[in-house]
Design a protein around this motif. Structure first.
Motif, PDB file in Angstrom:
ATOM      1  N   ARG A 275       1.072  -1.526  -0.116  1.00  0.00           N
ATOM      2  CA  ARG A 275       0.057   0.367  -0.212  1.00  0.00           C
ATOM      3  C   ARG A 275       1.071   1.179  -0.462  1.00  0.00           C
ATOM      4  O   ARG A 275       0.666   2.426  -0.806  1.00  0.00           O
ATOM      5  N   THR A 276       1.413   1.815   0.798  1.00  0.00           N
ATOM      6  CA  THR A 276       2.926   2.384   0.695  1.00  0.00           C
ATOM      7  C   THR A 276       3.402   2.493  -0.832  1.00  0.00           C
ATOM      8  O   THR A 276       3.642   4.012  -0.787  1.00  0.00           O
ATOM      9  N   THR A 277       4.050   1.572  -1.099  1.00  0.00           N
ATOM     10  CA  THR A 277       4.636   2.264  -2.260  1.00  0.00           C
ATOM     11  C   THR A 277       3.344   2.566  -3.825  1.00  0.00           C
ATOM     12  O   THR A 277       4.338   2.672  -4.027  1.00  0.00           O
ATOM     13  N   ALA A 278       2.262   1.853  -3.121  1.00  0.00           N
ATOM     14  CA  ALA A 278       1.522   2.001  -4.387  1.00  0.00           C
ATOM     15  C   ALA A 278       0.542   3.673  -4.281  1.00  0.00           C
ATOM     16  O   ALA A 278       0.800   4.135  -5.503  1.00  0.00           O
ATOM     17  N   THR A 279       0.953   4.388  -3.033  1.00  0.00           N
ATOM     18  CA  THR A 279       0.484   6.058  -2.605  1.00  0.00           C
ATOM     19  C   THR A 279       1.771   6.810  -2.729  1.00  0.00           C
ATOM     20  O   THR A 279       1.833   7.420  -3.873  1.00  0.00           O
ATOM     21  N   ALA A 280       3.347   6.364  -1.659  1.00  0.00           N
ATOM     22  CA  ALA A 280       3.896   7.154  -1.515  1.00  0.00           C
ATOM     23  C   ALA A 280       5.180   7.189  -3.035  1.00  0.00           C
ATOM     24  O   ALA A 280       5.543   7.841  -3.237  1.00  0.00           O
ATOM     25  N   GLY A 281       5.232   5.680  -3.188  1.00  0.00           N
ATOM     26  CA  GLY A 281       6.047   5.130  -4.079  1.00  0.00           C
ATOM     27  C   GLY A 281       5.481   5.555  -5.576  1.00  0.00           C
ATOM     28  O   GLY A 281       6.392   6.202  -6.273  1.00  0.00           O
ATOM     29  N   ARG A 282       3.922   5.986  -5.539  1.00  0.00           N
ATOM     30  CA  ARG A 282       3.480   6.642  -7.244  1.00  0.00           C
ATOM     31  C   ARG A 282       4.033   7.679  -7.013  1.00  0.00           C
ATOM     32  O   ARG A 282       5.050   8.601  -7.949  1.00  0.00           O
ATOM     33  N   THR A 283       4.187   8.572  -6.115  1.00  0.00           N
ATOM     34  CA  THR A 283       4.673  10.132  -5.929  1.00  0.00           C
ATOM     35  C   THR A 283       6.306  10.289  -5.881  1.00  0.00           C
ATOM     36  O   THR A 283       6.505  11.146  -6.551  1.00  0.00           O
ATOM     37  N   VAL A 284       6.892   9.308  -5.381  1.00  0.00           N
ATOM     38  CA  VAL A 284       8.401   9.124  -5.682  1.00  0.00           C
ATOM     39  C   VAL A 284       8.743   9.353  -7.323  1.00  0.00           C
ATOM     40  O   VAL A 284       9.849   9.993  -7.615  1.00  0.00           O
ATOM     41  N   LEU A 285       7.913   8.419  -8.178  1.00  0.00           N
ATOM     42  CA  LEU A 285       8.033   8.133  -9.444  1.00  0.00           C
ATOM     43  C   LEU A 285       7.565   9.181 -10.112  1.00  0.00           C
ATOM     44  O   LEU A 285       8.971   9.305 -11.459  1.00  0.00           O
ATOM     45  N   ILE A 286       6.259   9.684  -9.518  1.00  0.00           N
ATOM     46  CA  ILE A 286       6.493  10.991 -10.561  1.00  0.00           C
ATOM     47  C   ILE A 286       7.075  12.362 -10.293  1.00  0.00           C
ATOM     48  O   ILE A 286       7.818  12.742 -10.528  1.00  0.00           O
ATOM     49  N   SER A 287       7.581  12.056  -8.558  1.00  0.00           N
ATOM     50  CA  SER A 287       8.405  13.445  -8.775  1.00  0.00           C
ATOM     51  C   SER A 287       9.890  12.830  -8.604  1.00  0.00           C
ATOM     52  O   SER A 287      10.919  14.022  -9.924  1.00  0.00           O
ATOM     53  N   GLY A 288      10.561  11.640  -9.379  1.00  0.00           N
ATOM     54  CA  GLY A 288      11.648  11.660  -9.916  1.00  0.00           C
ATOM     55  C   GLY A 288      12.222  12.015 -11.411  1.00  0.00           C
ATOM     56  O   GLY A 288      12.545  12.623 -11.833  1.00  0.00           O
ATOM     57  N   LEU A 289      10.634  11.787 -12.718  1.00  0.00           N
ATOM     58  CA  LEU A 289      10.260  11.574 -13.265  1.00  0.00           C
ATOM     59  C   LEU A 289      11.197  13.229 -13.443  1.00  0.00           C
ATOM     60  O   LEU A 289      11.279  13.676 -14.197  1.00  0.00           O
ATOM     61  N   ALA A 290      10.308  14.078 -12.746  1.00  0.00           N
ATOM     62  CA  ALA A 290       9.842  15.748 -12.920  1.00  0.00           C
ATOM     63  C   ALA A 290      11.118  15.717 -13.072  1.00  0.00           C
ATOM     64  O   ALA A 290      11.618  16.857 -13.330  1.00  0.00           O
ATOM     65  N   VAL A 291      11.761  16.029 -11.081  1.00  0.00           N
ATOM     66  CA  VAL A 291      13.042  16.160 -11.340  1.00  0.00           C
ATOM     67  C   VAL A 291      14.447  15.650 -12.521  1.00  0.00           C
ATOM     68  O   VAL A 291      15.170  16.405 -12.716  1.00  0.00           O
ATOM     69  N   GLY A 292      13.779  14.220 -12.909  1.00  0.00           N
ATOM     70  CA  GLY A 292      15.251  13.974 -13.884  1.00  0.00           C
ATOM     71  C   GLY A 292      15.059  15.103 -15.286  1.00  0.00           C
ATOM     72  O   GLY A 292      15.723  15.539 -16.174  1.00  0.00           O
ATOM     73  N   ALA A 293      13.807  15.381 -15.492  1.00  0.00           N
ATOM     74  CA  ALA A 293      13.210  16.057 -16.123  1.00  0.00           C
ATOM     75  C   ALA A 293      13.740  17.796 -16.895  1.00  0.00           C
ATOM     76  O   ALA A 293      14.756  18.387 -17.692  1.00  0.00           O
ATOM     77  N   ALA A 294      13.851  17.860 -15.354  1.00  0.00           N
ATOM     78  CA  ALA A 294      14.706  19.256 -14.903  1.00  0.00           C
ATOM     79  C   ALA A 294      15.892  18.707 -15.281  1.00  0.00           C
ATOM     80  O   ALA A 294      16.584  19.757 -16.321  1.00  0.00           O
ATOM     81  N   MET A 295      16.733  18.011 -14.936  1.00  0.00           N
ATOM     82  CA  MET A 295      18.233  17.447 -15.381  1.00  0.00           C
ATOM     83  C   MET A 295      18.697  17.403 -16.740  1.00  0.00           C
ATOM     84  O   MET A 295      19.634  18.024 -17.335  1.00  0.00           O
ATOM     85  N   ALA A 296      17.392  16.478 -18.001  1.00  0.00           N
ATOM     86  CA  ALA A 296      17.747  16.674 -19.078  1.00  0.00           C
ATOM     87  C   ALA A 296      17.064  18.562 -19.266  1.00  0.00           C
ATOM     88  O   ALA A 296      17.611  18.434 -20.881  1.00  0.00           O
ATOM     89  N   GLY A 297      16.714  19.013 -18.940  1.00  0.00           N
ATOM     90  CA  GLY A 297      16.730  20.249 -19.479  1.00  0.00           C
ATOM     91  C   GLY A 297      18.077  21.080 -19.575  1.00  0.00           C
ATOM     92  O   GLY A 297      18.174  21.741 -20.567  1.00  0.00           O
ATOM     93  N   LEU A 298      19.165  20.154 -19.258  1.00  0.00           N
ATOM     94  CA  LEU A 298      20.148  21.401 -19.123  1.00  0.00           C
ATOM     95  C   LEU A 298      21.183  20.554 -20.695  1.00  0.00           C
ATOM     96  O   LEU A 298      22.199  21.315 -20.600  1.00  0.00           O
ATOM     97  N   LEU A 299      20.859  18.986 -21.000  1.00  0.00           N
ATOM     98  CA  LEU A 299      21.126  19.257 -22.701  1.00  0.00           C
ATOM     99  C   LEU A 299      21.131  19.932 -23.440  1.00  0.00           C
ATOM    100  O   LEU A 299      21.648  19.945 -24.263  1.00  0.00           O
ATOM    101  N   ALA A 300      20.520  21.213 -23.217  1.00  0.00           N
ATOM    102  CA  ALA A 300      19.487  21.472 -24.705  1.00  0.00           C
ATOM    103  C   ALA A 300      20.341  22.700 -24.484  1.00  0.00           C
ATOM    104  O   ALA A 300      20.356  23.107 -25.616  1.00  0.00           O
ATOM    105  N   PHE A 301      21.463  22.627 -23.644  1.00  0.00           N
ATOM    106  CA  PHE A 301      22.744  23.700 -23.626  1.00  0.00           C
ATOM    107  C   PHE A 301      23.619  22.783 -24.238  1.00  0.00           C
ATOM    108  O   PHE A 301      24.219  21.493 -23.647  1.00  0.00           O
ATOM    109  N   ALA A 302      24.992  23.109 -25.528  1.00  0.00           N
ATOM    110  CA  ALA A 302      25.660  22.812 -26.156  1.00  0.00           C
ATOM    111  C   ALA A 302      26.693  22.803 -25.076  1.00  0.00           C
ATOM    112  O   ALA A 302      27.854  22.013 -25.969  1.00  0.00           O
ATOM    113  N   GLU A 303      27.158  23.473 -23.832  1.00  0.00           N
ATOM    114  CA  GLU A 303      28.374  24.110 -23.353  1.00  0.00           C
ATOM    115  C   GLU A 303      28.807  22.127 -22.580  1.00  0.00           C
ATOM    116  O   GLU A 303      27.715  22.198 -21.843  1.00  0.00           O
TER     117      GLU A 303
END
Length: 696
Positions: A275-303
């Motif tokens: 039950r914990t992973t179905a609820t809080a785990g879903r939040t962790v997964l979406i949060s990780g994807l959101a933070v990972g997407a922010a990291m991927a935004g750095l790839l748009a810069f060529a430096e």
């Protein structure tokens, strides 16, 4: 949506297979501890600019026209420069240096034409050029031998530096700062976690997840060095980010496990973790994807520096998320009897702020927005961005003292020249045009350049990275001579970097906005919530940058500037971590069907997580590198603003004002969300959320 079922099965499996799961993580952690240290032997200075930038093309062209090896510079001061004993000593030492294998030449006041005397008439400059093409380890040994010989000169003060020595000092300082920051962060975190979770075993669970995340990240960075250059700065930021995220996710999982256990004390631990992973785990997964997407935004810069940071950041987010979804449930399954029940619920900071915000939503929303905009004014109106140089080192660093002394006593405080490379013999009209440009003090041609080409040093007024220097760079590039001209030098590098970041910022912003908007839609089923969340994140970022300017540009910074990479990195990290807490809160608000109830349930976790990750980033301030301090201070300020005034006041105030419009989506998107992304057991009809009082 099938994800809750899958996550539920994952939590149940991690509980039942706790020993194999923890064994696998232990093997990876030990491998990271043993082999991950190799990354520090493979670190290399990471270029701040892409290879096709004009200033980089100019540097390579100069290297072709006038090849030069690395240079070691010494300032000898404190005695009359023509004291016979000093003259004899310097002459003997420089003669010995000339005879060293790996030294191409030595210039000093007494044995070479054009020797330089300092403005105080009691200092002179020695310049040692090393052979070109030396392997790094060989070059470092020659540098050390030259520096040791120069330090033997009998003078009250001998300072030795140079570009490569400054890079080495920066690398050594970064490693030392990382070791200090991480060790202090772990110690303070353990104390905080024990107090927050009410016991040593419970407090050790998030720390174990953080340790595993950092160890395996170092192992991954070893592999990353085979693909791209990884700098000490990247290791510093990435590892501390991993500690913070791993602790955040572990706290969320433990808090939810306690709730599930309190609600059903007789349930098997495997079922509670499902039950914990179905609820809080879903939040962790979406949060990780959101933070990972922010990291991927750095790839748009060529430096290259930002590219390495993006790859390292994506890696650490992936590992922190994996640890939160697998290692943490397994650790809870092992230690659940030692995890005490949560204390009696009582109103937390966010819940109390939410009551105030919902009582007077319009004045609170206006006041918070106006306050954040006021804080942003120093950045919007007066930020000065510069590339870091030896001045980023601590004041006691010899390499920094050399640069400051040369600039003050041997360059009359003037800016470094803008270097103009001409693939022709420049005519008088072109030289006159350069001399007539606003802000130009003088134009000098370098000697010994092959016929058919020229290298011109254009000295601008003001400072090397000042507005005048940048305007001169742009003015030279705007000329239209009938031959190829490349403009390089420190000012040109800054212009190229700023232009590159500004040109690619819309793409990076688009990547981050689209990815986070999609993830928040998956979480909430609303198209309004993502827009509101992104707007609040932007306010947090701008206010943070304004405070940063006040402290580091107007206050403690020796250069009176902010490192040019800092706003970019803070943009990504602030958006990522703000979205982290946004997901934590919105997931619970959606589940509880009440803003205040959601804040009451998730607020203590968010506050504790922010406190812990704030401690981690404040660890940056213990070091001596200015650029690293800027990141640590900026993130600490952003967390403070985000978790108090933004999530505690602005979020509930705006949600109160919008009411059911918070959850609006076009009918087609609403049906799509209900079909694919809404768990059957927790479906909340759009437009039916209430604002009932929290259960305190």
């Amino acid at each position: 949506m099938h994800a809750p079922v899958t996550l539920s099965a994952l939590g149940r499996s991690c509980a039942r297979l706790r020993r194999p799961v923890l064994g696998a993580w232990l093997v990876l952690t030990l491998a990271g501890s043993v082999l991950g240290g190799q990354v520090f032997d493979r670190l290399a200075p990471t270029a701040g600019l892409r290879p096709d930038a004009e200033s980089q093309l100019a540097d390579r062209r100069i290297e072709q026209l006038s090849p030069e090896g690395p240079v070691v510079v010494a300032v000898v001061s404190g005695r009359d420069v023509y004291d016979p004993a000093l003259v004899a000593d310097v002459t003997a030492v420089t003669a010995g240096i000339r005879a060293m294998d790996g030294v191409a030449g030595v210039d000093d006041l007494y044995s070479a034409p054009g020797g330089r005397i300092g403005a105080d008439n009691r200092s002179s400059l020695i310049r040692v050029e090393l052979a070109r093409g030396l392997p790094d380890d060989r070059r470092e040994r020659v540098e050390d031998a030259v520096a040791a010989a120069l330090h033997r000169i009998d003078a009250p003060e001998v300072l030795v530096g140079g570009e490569k020595l400054a890079e080495r000092a920066f690398a050594d300082q970064a490693v030392a700062d990382a070791a200090l920051g991480e060790s202090v962060a772990f110690a303070v975190l353990l104390i905080l976690l024990v107090l927050i979770l009410g016991g040593f075993v419970a407090g050790a669970v998030p720390l174990a997840a953080a340790l595993a995340t950092v160890s395996v990240t170092l192992l991954g960075l070893v592999g990353l060095t085979a693909l791209t250059a990884v700098s000490e700065f990247t290791v510093n930021v990435v590892t501390l980010l991993g500690i913070g995220l791993a602790v955040d996710y572990a706290l969320l999982m433990i808090a939810r496990f306690r709730e599930e256990r309190d609600a059903d004390p007789e349930a098997p631990v495997a079922e509670l973790l499902a039950r914990t992973t179905a609820t809080a785990g879903r939040t962790v997964l979406i949060s990780g994807l959101a933070v990972g997407a922010a990291m991927a935004g750095l790839l748009a810069f060529a430096e290259p520096l930002l590219g390495a940071m993006a790859l390292g950041g994506a890696l650490v987010v992936l590992l922190a998320t994996a640890a939160g979804l697998t290692a943490v449930p397994a650790l809870i399954a092992v230690a659940h009897r030692r995890i005490r029940p949560a204390r009696a619920p009582r109103p937390g900071l966010l819940a109390r702020l939410a009551v105030l915000a919902e009582a007077r939503p319009a004045p609170v929303a206006l006041a918070v927005t106006a306050g954040l905009l006021v804080l942003s004014l120093p950045f919007v109106a007066g930020v000065n961005l510069e590339n870091s140089d030896a001045r980023a080192l601590p004041a006691s660093a010899e390499a920094r003292q050399v640069q400051e002394r040369v600039q003050r006593d041997f360059s009359a405080g003037q800016a470094d020249p803008i270097v103009v490379v001409v693939d022709a013999d420049p005519d008088r009209d072109f030289l006159d045009a350069l001399n007539r440009l606003d802000g130009v003090l003088r134009v000098e041609a370098r000697p010994d350049i092959p016929a058919g080409s020229a290298v011109l040093d254009v000295t601008p007024e003001g400072e090397t990275a000042g507005r005048t220097s940048r305007d001169v760079v742009r003015a030279i590039r705007a000329t239209d001579p009938p031959f190829r001209v490349l403009v390089g030098g420190a000012a040109a590098e800054l212009v190229d970097y700023r232009d590159s970041v500004a040109g690619r910022f819309p793409l990076a912003l688009l990547v981050i906005l689209l990815s986070t908007a999609v993830l928040l839609f998956v979480l909430t089923g609303s198209v309004v919530v993502p827009v509101k969340a992104l707007a609040m994140n932007a306010l947090t970022l701008l206010a943070t940058l304004g405070v940063l300017v006040v402290v580091f540009q107007w206050g403690v910074s020796a250069s009176g500037a902010i490192d040019v990479t800092t706003p970019v990195l803070l943009f990504v990290f602030v958006f990522g971590l703000s979205m982290d807490y946004e997901v934590f809160l919105l997931a619970r608000i959606r589940e509880e069907r009440s803003v205040r109830a959601g804040l009451a349930k998730s607020g203590p976790v968010v506050t504790a997580a922010a406190l812990c990750i704030g401690v981690v980033f404040l660890g940056f301030l213990l070091g001596d590198l200015t650029a690293v301090k800027e990141i640590g201070f900026g993130m600490a300020v952003a967390l403070l603003l985000d978790v108090t005034v933004v999530r505690g006041l602005l979020l509930p105030a705006v949600m109160k004002l919008l009411g059911d419009w918070n959850w609006w989506a076009p009918p087609r998107l609403r049906r799509l969300h209900e079909r694919w992304f809404t768990p059957g057991t927790a479906r909340v009809p759009v437009g039916k959320l209430t604002h009932r009082a929290p259960q305190l």
